[in-house]
Design a protein around this motif. Structure first.
Motif, PDB file in Angstrom:
ATOM      1  N   MET A  77      -4.510  -0.567 -10.308  1.00  0.00           N
ATOM      2  CA  MET A  77      -4.066  -0.606  -8.911  1.00  0.00           C
ATOM      3  C   MET A  77      -5.049   0.129  -8.000  1.00  0.00           C
ATOM      4  O   MET A  77      -5.301  -0.310  -6.877  1.00  0.00           O
ATOM      5  N   ASP A  78      -5.587   1.263  -8.471  1.00  0.00           N
ATOM      6  CA  ASP A  78      -6.596   1.975  -7.688  1.00  0.00           C
ATOM      7  C   ASP A  78      -7.832   1.103  -7.485  1.00  0.00           C
ATOM      8  O   ASP A  78      -8.401   1.067  -6.405  1.00  0.00           O
ATOM      9  N   GLY A  79      -8.233   0.395  -8.525  1.00  0.00           N
ATOM     10  CA  GLY A  79      -9.381  -0.507  -8.416  1.00  0.00           C
ATOM     11  C   GLY A  79      -9.106  -1.656  -7.459  1.00  0.00           C
ATOM     12  O   GLY A  79      -9.970  -2.041  -6.667  1.00  0.00           O
ATOM     13  N   ALA A  80      -7.899  -2.200  -7.517  1.00  0.00           N
ATOM     14  CA  ALA A  80      -7.543  -3.291  -6.604  1.00  0.00           C
ATOM     15  C   ALA A  80      -7.528  -2.797  -5.162  1.00  0.00           C
ATOM     16  O   ALA A  80      -8.016  -3.483  -4.245  1.00  0.00           O
ATOM     17  N   ALA A  81      -6.991  -1.604  -4.941  1.00  0.00           N
ATOM     18  CA  ALA A  81      -6.961  -1.043  -3.579  1.00  0.00           C
ATOM     19  C   ALA A  81      -8.380  -0.776  -3.081  1.00  0.00           C
ATOM     20  O   ALA A  81      -8.713  -1.062  -1.926  1.00  0.00           O
ATOM     21  N   TRP A  82      -9.227  -0.249  -3.954  1.00  0.00           N
ATOM     22  CA  TRP A  82     -10.626   0.012  -3.585  1.00  0.00           C
ATOM     23  C   TRP A  82     -11.327  -1.295  -3.234  1.00  0.00           C
ATOM     24  O   TRP A  82     -12.064  -1.388  -2.263  1.00  0.00           O
ATOM     25  N   ARG A  83     -11.070  -2.308  -4.020  1.00  0.00           N
ATOM     26  CA  ARG A  83     -11.690  -3.620  -3.787  1.00  0.00           C
ATOM     27  C   ARG A  83     -11.229  -4.206  -2.451  1.00  0.00           C
ATOM     28  O   ARG A  83     -12.023  -4.762  -1.703  1.00  0.00           O
ATOM     29  N   LEU A  84      -9.933  -4.097  -2.162  1.00  0.00           N
ATOM     30  CA  LEU A  84      -9.411  -4.618  -0.895  1.00  0.00           C
ATOM     31  C   LEU A  84      -9.964  -3.845   0.294  1.00  0.00           C
ATOM     32  O   LEU A  84     -10.247  -4.427   1.342  1.00  0.00           O
ATOM     33  N   ARG A  85     -10.096  -2.525   0.167  1.00  0.00           N
ATOM     34  CA  ARG A  85     -10.692  -1.738   1.252  1.00  0.00           C
ATOM     35  C   ARG A  85     -12.131  -2.170   1.498  1.00  0.00           C
ATOM     36  O   ARG A  85     -12.560  -2.281   2.638  1.00  0.00           O
ATOM     37  N   GLY A  86     -12.880  -2.434   0.450  1.00  0.00           N
ATOM     38  CA  GLY A  86     -14.258  -2.885   0.585  1.00  0.00           C
ATOM     39  C   GLY A  86     -14.344  -4.253   1.236  1.00  0.00           C
ATOM     40  O   GLY A  86     -15.204  -4.514   2.073  1.00  0.00           O
ATOM     41  N   ARG A  87     -13.435  -5.129   0.886  1.00  0.00           N
ATOM     42  CA  ARG A  87     -13.417  -6.468   1.464  1.00  0.00           C
ATOM     43  C   ARG A  87     -13.061  -6.401   2.952  1.00  0.00           C
ATOM     44  O   ARG A  87     -13.637  -7.098   3.767  1.00  0.00           O
ATOM     45  N   LYS A  88     -12.113  -5.529   3.288  1.00  0.00           N
ATOM     46  CA  LYS A  88     -11.722  -5.377   4.684  1.00  0.00           C
ATOM     47  C   LYS A  88     -12.897  -4.825   5.492  1.00  0.00           C
ATOM     48  O   LYS A  88     -13.134  -5.239   6.619  1.00  0.00           O
TER      49      LYS A  88
END
Length: 135
Positions: A104-115
């Motif tokens: 979940m931390d990785g998914a959140a990090w990935r979404l922040r990067g995409r945003k």
């Protein structure tokens, strides 16, 4: 079918625990690890009480059933093999939850990067423009 059923139950459990874990991390600090150990041990004991001794959550509302549940829970200590299985299941839950938390931390990090990539960035000036502006 059993794998899907168990997997969906674990996912539901992790999704229920995860927000509470996030809140507790900020408040408990170092004490998050001992509190997680206690929580997962109690969850494993609850699984045992529900699957093997066939207790339900609404049994807690009946005083005579509550004493029976407490007696059964305390008697687990006198059965070393059963206690080992319960603690082993708690450890498995804890490891799987930790993997879920990392994911979940990785998914959140990935979404922040995409945003961040979607927000237009101002162009970087060349060195020459920067040099002329500072003189």
């Amino acid at each position: 079918f059993y794998v899907l059923y168990s997997g969906s139950g674990l996912l539901t459990f992790f999704l229920a625990v995860w927000p509470l874990d996030r809140l507790a991390r900020h408040r408990l600090g170092y004490w998050i690890w001992p509190s997680q150990a206690i929580i997962f041990a109690l969850c494993a004991l609850g699984v045992y009480l529900g699957l093997i001794d066939r207790f339900n959550s609404w049994d807690l509302a009946h005083p005579y059933k509550l004493t029976e549940i407490l007696e059964t829970s305390l008697n687990v200590q006198q059965r070393p093999l059963l206690l080992t299985f319960i603690l082993g299941f708690a450890a498995i839950l804890w490891v799987l939850y930790t993997l879920f938390d990392i994911w979940m931390d990785g998914a959140a990090w990935r979404l922040r990067g995409r945003k961040a990539r979607l927000v237009p960035q101002p162009p970087i000036a060349d060195q020459e423009d920067w040099h002329n502006a500072s003189s």
